[in-house]
Design a protein around this motif. Structure first.
Motif, PDB file in Angstrom:
ATOM      1  N   GLU A  85      34.884  85.600  58.776  1.00 37.46           N
ATOM      2  CA  GLU A  85      36.146  85.822  59.471  1.00 37.46           C
ATOM      3  C   GLU A  85      36.370  87.302  59.763  1.00 37.46           C
ATOM      4  N   VAL A  86      37.332  87.556  60.626  1.00 36.14           N
ATOM      5  CA  VAL A  86      37.806  88.920  60.906  1.00 36.14           C
ATOM      6  C   VAL A  86      39.104  89.101  60.140  1.00 36.14           C
ATOM      7  N   GLY A  87      39.249  90.218  59.465  1.00 36.13           N
ATOM      8  CA  GLY A  87      40.475  90.435  58.689  1.00 36.13           C
ATOM      9  C   GLY A  87      40.580  91.860  58.207  1.00 36.13           C
ATOM     10  N   ARG A  88      41.651  92.135  57.496  1.00 34.49           N
ATOM     11  CA  ARG A  88      41.898  93.482  56.993  1.00 34.49           C
ATOM     12  C   ARG A  88      41.089  93.722  55.726  1.00 34.49           C
ATOM     13  N   MET A  89      40.535  94.915  55.624  1.00 32.91           N
ATOM     14  CA  MET A  89      39.833  95.321  54.412  1.00 32.91           C
ATOM     15  C   MET A  89      40.852  95.900  53.434  1.00 32.91           C
ATOM     16  N   GLY A  90      40.578  95.765  52.157  1.00 33.37           N
ATOM     17  CA  GLY A  90      41.486  96.334  51.166  1.00 33.37           C
ATOM     18  C   GLY A  90      41.480  95.519  49.891  1.00 33.37           C
TER      19      GLY A  90
END
Length: 696
Positions: free
Chosen positions: A388-393
């Motif tokens: 998936e595409v998503g926010r890193m953190g």
């Protein structure tokens, strides 16, 4: 009006009070036990959304430094972003409570438990769970509670309920158990290789206390509980539901058993896409679209569970106790001190171990006091691990999974005295389809052994699941993501061949019987031993040598009366050694000297230099000396740091020489033999005797 209920635990009373503090919240509880106190509030938004398929709940546990009479350290003196500990306690409250809220309530719910007093003896987290549940129980928010929690420690062959911090430190096992009056719903903890029987005994003890605490909350609700707000259920039904189900169900029954995570998902999505195209006009309505999606999830739920209970077959074709294929690789990265890749089915973890010094230890500044940890584990779950595409953190999930993996490995990590390194393990989840936290445990073990960490024993972990219809049940080994999502239990167990070291369980049903728990623990043990067997074929003992890229730590013991000589006037000697060999030297009052070097050459060189300072010169020994001063009658030569002797002109050559400078120069390095130490402590040296009989 102030209302309170109390219950005596040991020498102190647990107090739940409402009506005095934070009265504008939907529910507010002041909870106190001994010198620890938590204020828990709950609020719900005024507007409601129809057709939500989740509970919009947020739990924000926080600790105030003033609770322990402290001022925050560092430049900023205000409490900042949540610390890992606060996130973990928030999860501890969220997990057992979330399933008991109604999705159809449709309002945002926020629970804020705040530790406002800490005696630094009694942990406030259990108090926070009970207070949070009590706040919701007496509020006007619909809730199928109450919930309570208990911490159980196993010490010297007995169980202690809600132990102190000191007792926790000395415990063989420490777990937190949460549940309702009907049964246990969550367990989390760690242990030093305890048996399954000890674990089951702890659950029994916890269940007794939980029932008492739930009763206490119900007593308070009877005194001052508010009338519950109405739910906001969807008032319409899915049109053509029977036709959609009749066409989709048989196709989904095949699609759900396609091999491969993405292939299976694509096959199910294809069925859904076909049906959504056929009923496109109807699904333009947002509510109808939500109901359509809910029907498909219900069908998948029914198919998966029915097939397992009736046929014992799972969506990937395995039996209930089968474990997916496992591969283990070590030394996968060229420079890190230890590296491994652990792959189990479609779950893969890259674990990397880094060795550091005491200066790399993790420092915690909590309300219980400052502490240091020399074992660190960080878990990362990038979005690409599930395609998936998503926010890193780093979110709450990452912190929670990392904490479980760390607790599982920590009992087998050597003490500072046995291995004076700081050990950091980072688990990068590269693929995920079921229990990446347990893959982190397995990968962490492999990477530490590869790095040369002398672990007491290897540790492995496995995730178990449960499917039950109330009568029949099936315990599943090594669950997939679908089985976690659509099943009744997520049960993770980590340990060695001898016993359990880490434990976490979340149950979505009212409770689990002792029979099911016993079967699950026994099945988990068989799975754990199977995984350990595969890991041991790759590496079962720590590497004989740590990486050449790792820092080198050397320890030695010197006489306490030699500490001053090592340090030197104004720190002259110890500074000179540190600069010469690029090391850091730490001395203790008991004479323990620890040398931290960037490599073995530096550390060992410094160690020899220290020996030179603290050891007494040995008559007859040949030393590598440095000419410090030249006189008419001979040369003064330093044989050990700060220790010089005289090499008389007659001992510089076997033939007569006119000048000392004809043989040696200041700064020159030459071998010399210590001939004697005279009555005044002076060192008499010989150059020619160090060279042998053939020297001139």
């Amino acid at each position: 009006m102030i209302q309170r209920v109390t219950y005596k635990i040991g020498d102190n009373e647990l107090v739940l009070e409402t009506g005095k503090l934070a009265k504008q919240a939907n529910g507010s509880i002041y909870a106190q036990y001994a010198g620890s106190a938590v204020l828990a509030t709950v609020c719900a938004s005024s507007s409601s959304q129809e057709g939500l398929d989740y509970v919009p709940l947020t739990v924000d546990y926080n600790e105030k430094y003033y609770a322990a009479g402290k001022i925050p350290g560092g430049f900023i003196k205000r409490e900042g972003r949540p610390k890992d500990k606060e996130v973990l306690v928030s999860r501890l409250i969220d997990r057992p409570m979330r399933p008991l809220f109604e999705k159809s309530f449709g309002r945002d719910i926020q629970i804020v438990p705040t530790c406002i007093s800490s005696d630094m003896t009694n942990p406030p987290d259990i108090l926070a769970v009970i207070a949070s549940s009590a706040a919701v129980t007496i509020s006007d928010i619909p809730f199928h509670g109450p919930v309570a929690a208990a911490r159980i420690a196993y010490i010297d062959g007995g169980y202690v309920i809600n132990p102190t911090f000191e007792q926790i430190e000395n415990a063989e096992m420490e777990i937190v158990v949460a549940g309702t009056a009907e049964g246990i719903t969550m367990v989390e903890g760690g242990a030093h290789e305890v048996s399954e029987e000890v674990m089951l005994g702890a659950l029994d003890k916890a269940e007794e206390f939980i029932k008492i605490m739930c009763g206490l909350q119900n007593d308070l609700r009877a005194l001052c509980g508010k009338e519950k707000l109405p739910l906001n259920p969807v008032k319409v039904e899915l049109l053509n539901a029977d036709s959609i189900k009749a066409e989709a169900y048989p196709r989904l029954s095949e699609a759900l058993f396609v091999k491969g995570k993405f292939e299976r998902r694509d096959a199910c999505d294809a069925v859904k896409t076909d049906l959504s195209a056929k009923y496109a006009e109807q699904l333009k309505d947002e509510v109808q679209s939500k109901l359509f999606n809910a029907l498909f999830e219900d069908m998948e739920y029914t198919i998966l569970r029915t097939t397992i209970l009736e046929k014992g077959v799972r969506v990937d074709g395995r039996g209930t106790e089968d474990i997916r294929d496992i591969t283990c690789d070590i030394d996968v990265l060229p420079y890190p001190h230890g590296s491994a890749v652990f792959t189990r089915g479609e779950t893969q973890a890259l674990a990397v171990c880094t060795l550091g010094t005491v200066f790399d230890e993790q420092i915690y500044d909590d309300i219980e006091g400052d502490r240091r940890e020399n074992f660190i584990l960080h878990y990362n779950f990038p979005p690409y691990s599930v395609g998936e595409v998503g926010r890193m953190g780093t979110g709450r999930r990452e912190i929670g999974h990392g904490y479980l993996a760390r607790r599982s490995l920590e009992p087998m990590v050597p003490s500072r005295e046995a291995f004076p390194y700081t050990v950091r393990v980072v688990s990068e989840i590269l693929e995920s389809n079921g229990s990446s936290s347990m893959a982190s445990v397995c990968g962490g073990t492999l990477s530490m052994l590869h790095a040369g960490v002398p672990m007491k024993k290897p540790v492995a972990g496995i995730a178990m699941g449960l499917i039950t219809d109330g009568e029949k049940y099936a315990v599943l080994s090594d669950i997939l993501g679908e089985e976690d999502h659509l099943g009744d239990m997520d049960f993770k167990v980590a340990g060695t061949e001898e016993g359990i070291t880490g434990f976490q369980m979340d149950i979505k049903i009212a409770g689990v019987s002792t029979e099911i728990m016993s079967k699950a623990l026994a099945q988990a043990k068989r799975g754990r031993l199977h995984i350990l067997g595969i890991m041991n074929k790759t590496i079962s003992k720590p590497s004989a040598e740590i990486s050449k890229y790792a820092p080198r730590i050397e320890t030695m013991k010197i006489e306490t009366d030699k500490i001053g000589a090592l340090i030197g006037p104004g720190g002259k000697n110890i500074k000179a050694i540190s600069e010469k060999y690029s090391v850091t030297i730490n001395t203790e009052n008991d004479g323990t000297v620890t040398i931290y070097g960037k490599n073995a050459k530096c550390a060992l060189g410094a160690k020899e230099a220290i020996k030179g300072i603290v050891e007494d010169p040995e008559v007859g020994r040949i030393y590598d000396g440095v000419v410090k001063r030249i006189m008419d009658f001979g040369a003064f030569i330093e044989i050990l740091p700060g220790k010089e002797g005289l090499c008389h002109i007659s001992k510089l050559s076997r033939t007569r020489i006119a000048n000392v400078s004809d043989v040696v120069k200041e700064g020159q390095k030459i071998p010399v033999k210590l001939l004697e130490v005279d009555k005044m402590g002076r060192l008499n040296l010989s150059y020619v005797d160090a060279l042998g009989e053939d020297a001139n």
